[in-house]
Write an enzyme that holds these catalytic residues in place. Structure first.
Site, PDB file in Angstrom:
ATOM      1  N   MET A  59       0.819  -6.763   8.503  1.00 12.77           N
ATOM      2  CA  MET A  59       0.228  -8.048   8.097  1.00 12.77           C
ATOM      3  C   MET A  59       0.915  -8.664   6.874  1.00 12.77           C
ATOM      4  O   MET A  59       0.302  -9.469   6.168  1.00 12.77           O
ATOM      5  CB  MET A  59      -1.261  -7.855   7.786  1.00 12.77           C
ATOM      6  CG  MET A  59      -2.064  -7.207   8.903  1.00 12.77           C
ATOM      7  SD  MET A  59      -3.783  -6.943   8.392  1.00 12.77           S
ATOM      8  CE  MET A  59      -4.370  -5.853   9.692  1.00 12.77           C
ATOM      9  N   SER A  60       2.170  -8.295   6.600  1.00 15.08           N
ATOM     10  CA  SER A  60       2.803  -8.818   5.376  1.00 15.08           C
ATOM     11  C   SER A  60       4.317  -8.903   5.551  1.00 15.08           C
ATOM     12  O   SER A  60       4.829  -8.910   6.664  1.00 15.08           O
ATOM     13  CB  SER A  60       2.476  -7.896   4.191  1.00 15.08           C
ATOM     14  OG  SER A  60       3.113  -6.652   4.323  1.00 15.08           O
ATOM     15  N   HIS A  75      -3.740  -2.943  -4.539  1.00 20.39           N
ATOM     16  CA  HIS A  75      -2.793  -3.993  -4.934  1.00 20.39           C
ATOM     17  C   HIS A  75      -3.184  -4.478  -6.338  1.00 20.39           C
ATOM     18  O   HIS A  75      -4.107  -5.269  -6.502  1.00 20.39           O
ATOM     19  CB  HIS A  75      -2.832  -5.162  -3.940  1.00 20.39           C
ATOM     20  CG  HIS A  75      -2.185  -4.844  -2.632  1.00 20.39           C
ATOM     21  ND1 HIS A  75      -0.870  -5.148  -2.373  1.00 20.39           N
ATOM     22  CD2 HIS A  75      -2.656  -4.241  -1.528  1.00 20.39           C
ATOM     23  CE1 HIS A  75      -0.570  -4.743  -1.139  1.00 20.39           C
ATOM     24  NE2 HIS A  75      -1.633  -4.196  -0.605  1.00 20.39           N
ATOM     25  N   ALA A 110       2.492  -1.140   4.336  1.00 25.14           N
ATOM     26  CA  ALA A 110       1.894  -0.153   5.230  1.00 25.14           C
ATOM     27  C   ALA A 110       1.873  -0.787   6.615  1.00 25.14           C
ATOM     28  O   ALA A 110       1.669  -1.997   6.745  1.00 25.14           O
ATOM     29  CB  ALA A 110       0.476   0.167   4.789  1.00 25.14           C
ATOM     30  N   TYR A 134      -3.803 -13.330   5.321  1.00 20.83           N
ATOM     31  CA  TYR A 134      -5.184 -13.219   5.805  1.00 20.83           C
ATOM     32  C   TYR A 134      -6.212 -13.445   4.698  1.00 20.83           C
ATOM     33  O   TYR A 134      -7.405 -13.573   4.987  1.00 20.83           O
ATOM     34  CB  TYR A 134      -5.433 -11.860   6.492  1.00 20.83           C
ATOM     35  CG  TYR A 134      -5.236 -10.649   5.622  1.00 20.83           C
ATOM     36  CD1 TYR A 134      -6.122 -10.307   4.608  1.00 20.83           C
ATOM     37  CD2 TYR A 134      -4.143  -9.805   5.827  1.00 20.83           C
ATOM     38  CE1 TYR A 134      -5.932  -9.200   3.815  1.00 20.83           C
ATOM     39  CE2 TYR A 134      -3.940  -8.686   5.044  1.00 20.83           C
ATOM     40  CZ  TYR A 134      -4.836  -8.388   4.032  1.00 20.83           C
ATOM     41  OH  TYR A 134      -4.643  -7.294   3.251  1.00 20.83           O
ATOM     42  N   GLU A 135      -5.760 -13.480   3.449  1.00 21.49           N
ATOM     43  CA  GLU A 135      -6.703 -13.767   2.369  1.00 21.49           C
ATOM     44  C   GLU A 135      -7.050 -15.257   2.322  1.00 21.49           C
ATOM     45  O   GLU A 135      -7.919 -15.660   1.549  1.00 21.49           O
ATOM     46  CB  GLU A 135      -6.137 -13.274   1.031  1.00 21.49           C
ATOM     47  CG  GLU A 135      -6.104 -11.743   0.973  1.00 21.49           C
ATOM     48  CD  GLU A 135      -5.386 -11.170  -0.247  1.00 21.49           C
ATOM     49  OE1 GLU A 135      -5.974 -11.190  -1.332  1.00 21.49           O
ATOM     50  OE2 GLU A 135      -4.239 -10.714  -0.099  1.00 21.49           O
ATOM     51  N   ASN A 188      -0.736   4.820  10.279  1.00 21.67           N
ATOM     52  CA  ASN A 188      -1.535   5.132  11.485  1.00 21.67           C
ATOM     53  C   ASN A 188      -0.716   4.764  12.707  1.00 21.67           C
ATOM     54  O   ASN A 188       0.219   3.960  12.606  1.00 21.67           O
ATOM     55  CB  ASN A 188      -2.838   4.317  11.479  1.00 21.67           C
ATOM     56  CG  ASN A 188      -2.556   2.823  11.386  1.00 21.67           C
ATOM     57  OD1 ASN A 188      -2.306   2.305  10.289  1.00 21.67           O
ATOM     58  ND2 ASN A 188      -2.573   2.139  12.509  1.00 21.67           N
ATOM     59  N   HIS A 200      -1.949 -11.691   0.638  1.00 20.50           N
ATOM     60  CA  HIS A 200      -1.631 -11.726   2.066  1.00 20.50           C
ATOM     61  C   HIS A 200      -2.092 -13.036   2.692  1.00 20.50           C
ATOM     62  O   HIS A 200      -3.034 -13.667   2.222  1.00 20.50           O
ATOM     63  CB  HIS A 200      -2.322 -10.566   2.803  1.00 20.50           C
ATOM     64  CG  HIS A 200      -1.900  -9.210   2.325  1.00 20.50           C
ATOM     65  ND1 HIS A 200      -2.423  -8.639   1.190  1.00 20.50           N
ATOM     66  CD2 HIS A 200      -1.002  -8.325   2.829  1.00 20.50           C
ATOM     67  CE1 HIS A 200      -1.865  -7.446   1.004  1.00 20.50           C
ATOM     68  NE2 HIS A 200      -1.002  -7.231   1.986  1.00 20.50           N
ATOM     69  N   SER A 255       0.850  -1.197   0.000  1.00 22.77           N
ATOM     70  CA  SER A 255       0.000   0.000   0.000  1.00 22.77           C
ATOM     71  C   SER A 255       0.885   1.247   0.000  1.00 22.77           C
ATOM     72  O   SER A 255       1.889   1.297   0.694  1.00 22.77           O
ATOM     73  CB  SER A 255      -0.878   0.022   1.254  1.00 22.77           C
ATOM     74  OG  SER A 255      -1.563  -1.199   1.384  1.00 22.77           O
ATOM     75  N   HIS A 287      -9.559   1.031   7.531  1.00 21.19           N
ATOM     76  CA  HIS A 287      -8.769   0.824   6.323  1.00 21.19           C
ATOM     77  C   HIS A 287      -8.743   2.073   5.442  1.00 21.19           C
ATOM     78  O   HIS A 287      -7.745   2.358   4.772  1.00 21.19           O
ATOM     79  CB  HIS A 287      -9.332  -0.385   5.554  1.00 21.19           C
ATOM     80  CG  HIS A 287      -8.565  -0.706   4.311  1.00 21.19           C
ATOM     81  ND1 HIS A 287      -7.228  -1.079   4.335  1.00 21.19           N
ATOM     82  CD2 HIS A 287      -8.922  -0.696   2.999  1.00 21.19           C
ATOM     83  CE1 HIS A 287      -6.814  -1.282   3.093  1.00 21.19           C
ATOM     84  NE2 HIS A 287      -7.813  -1.059   2.268  1.00 21.19           N
TER      85      HIS A 287
HETATM   86  N1  HPA Z   1      -1.815  -2.948  12.035  1.00 23.36           N
HETATM   87  C1  HPA Z   1      -1.579  -3.900  11.121  1.00 23.36           C
HETATM   88  N2  HPA Z   1      -1.416  -3.635   9.841  1.00 23.36           N
HETATM   89  C2  HPA Z   1      -1.486  -2.362   9.434  1.00 23.36           C
HETATM   90  C3  HPA Z   1      -1.756  -1.321  10.334  1.00 23.36           C
HETATM   91  C4  HPA Z   1      -1.930  -1.626  11.714  1.00 23.36           C
HETATM   92  O1  HPA Z   1      -2.153  -0.766  12.561  1.00 23.36           O
HETATM   93  N3  HPA Z   1      -1.758  -0.169   9.591  1.00 23.36           N
HETATM   94  C5  HPA Z   1      -1.519  -0.526   8.310  1.00 23.36           C
HETATM   95  N4  HPA Z   1      -1.354  -1.848   8.196  1.00 23.36           N
END
Ligand code: HPA
Length: 274
Positions: free
Chosen positions: A209-210, A60, A112, A84-85, A233, A82, A29, A245
């Protein structure tokens, strides 16, 4: 699995007439559209490459572009699938493994992430110095492919120090250089504040998460790796607001120019150094 990797490798090798690729970059991202800075020599959708998974997440694209940077071929992978997919972890890393078998030496990863460190603000770009795998899974589980690397690969320096130094040098023209340790959670739910505090106490500066599965198989195959997180964030509980998101995508979009400007210069330097 080895057949799946070889099918992908053979397809790419044929596409580029057996030329040598020096470097590959996987765009997360905030890096969408980066390939448009270049005139691709070859371009193909992941869906046309055997065993490449098409990402389902916004931002993506799922496109491979082969470009020339300093007269060295570079593979730009726009988007990743990912964990989680719901895919098997071994399938997620087929692209990195296929390129490693094509002789690619350098892997650049971007993502990200949520910021834990007090030194970070949203929009920061962090050079990852190490990671913590909190998922309980590992892409090297199962049969080891001895031709790729050893059964028990060393992970004491996953992220190449020379690349981190290069990032420090190049960042001078773009932003304040910051480093951090990345903790990999599966997602797709964001972390709880208690999980973030746990990650902080065990030494993490970022949550995401990656990236980690790709880094593990690349290190196993002897590649030189560097990875960058865009802090979209502050992590849950550190931020006063609930996470969403849309915010992640918005900050990623706002920081796009900065990250892409840096990355363009970084890749040019990288391809002139070795
Ligand atoms: N946590 C996990 N993955 C993320 C976050 C987060 O706060 N921000 C962007 N990807």
């Amino acid at each position: 699995m080895i057949e799946k990797i070889n099918e992908a490798k053979d397809f790419i090798s044929k596409l580029i007439n057996n030329q040598k690729i020096e470097t590959m970059i996987i765009l997360g991202s905030g890096m969408g559209g980066f390939e448009e800075n270049y005139d691709p020599l070859y371009q193909v959708d992941y869906s046309d490459i055997p065993n490449f998974l098409a990402p389902s997440v916004e931002g993506h694209a799922g496109k491979l572009s082969i470009v020339s940077i300093n007269e060295k071929l570079t593979a730009i992978l726009s988007g990743r699938a990912h964990y989680y997919e719901g895919y098997p972890i071994q399938d997620l890393v087929i692209p990195v493994r296929a390129f490693s078998q094509l002789g690619v030496k350098n892997l650049i990863l971007t993502n990200a992430a949520g910021g834990i460190s007090e030194n970070y603000v949203p929009g920061d770009i962090i050079s990852i110095t190490d990671h913590i795998n909190l998922t309980g899974n590992n892409p090297l589980m199962g049969k080891n492919f001895d031709t790729f690397g050893p059964r028990f690969p060393d992970m004491s320096e996953v992220y190449d120090k020379n690349f981190i130094n290069l990032a420090k040098k190049v960042s001078k023209n773009h932003f304040d250089f910051k480093t951090g340790i990345y903790a990999w959670f599966t997602g797709p739910s964001y972390e709880t504040p208690a999980e973030v505090q746990f990650a902080k106490r065990i030494g993490a500066d970022l949550v995401g998460m990656s990236t980690v599965p790709e880094a593990i198989v690349a290190k196993h195959a002897g590649m030189s790796i560097c990875a960058f997180s865009l802090v979209t964030n502050l992590a849950a509980g550190i931020s006063k607001n609930p996470l969403n998101h849309e915010e992640v995508v918005e900050i990623a979009d706002q920081s796009k120019k900065k990250l892409q400007g840096f990355m363009k210069e970084f890749l040019t330097e990288l391809n002139s150094d070795n």
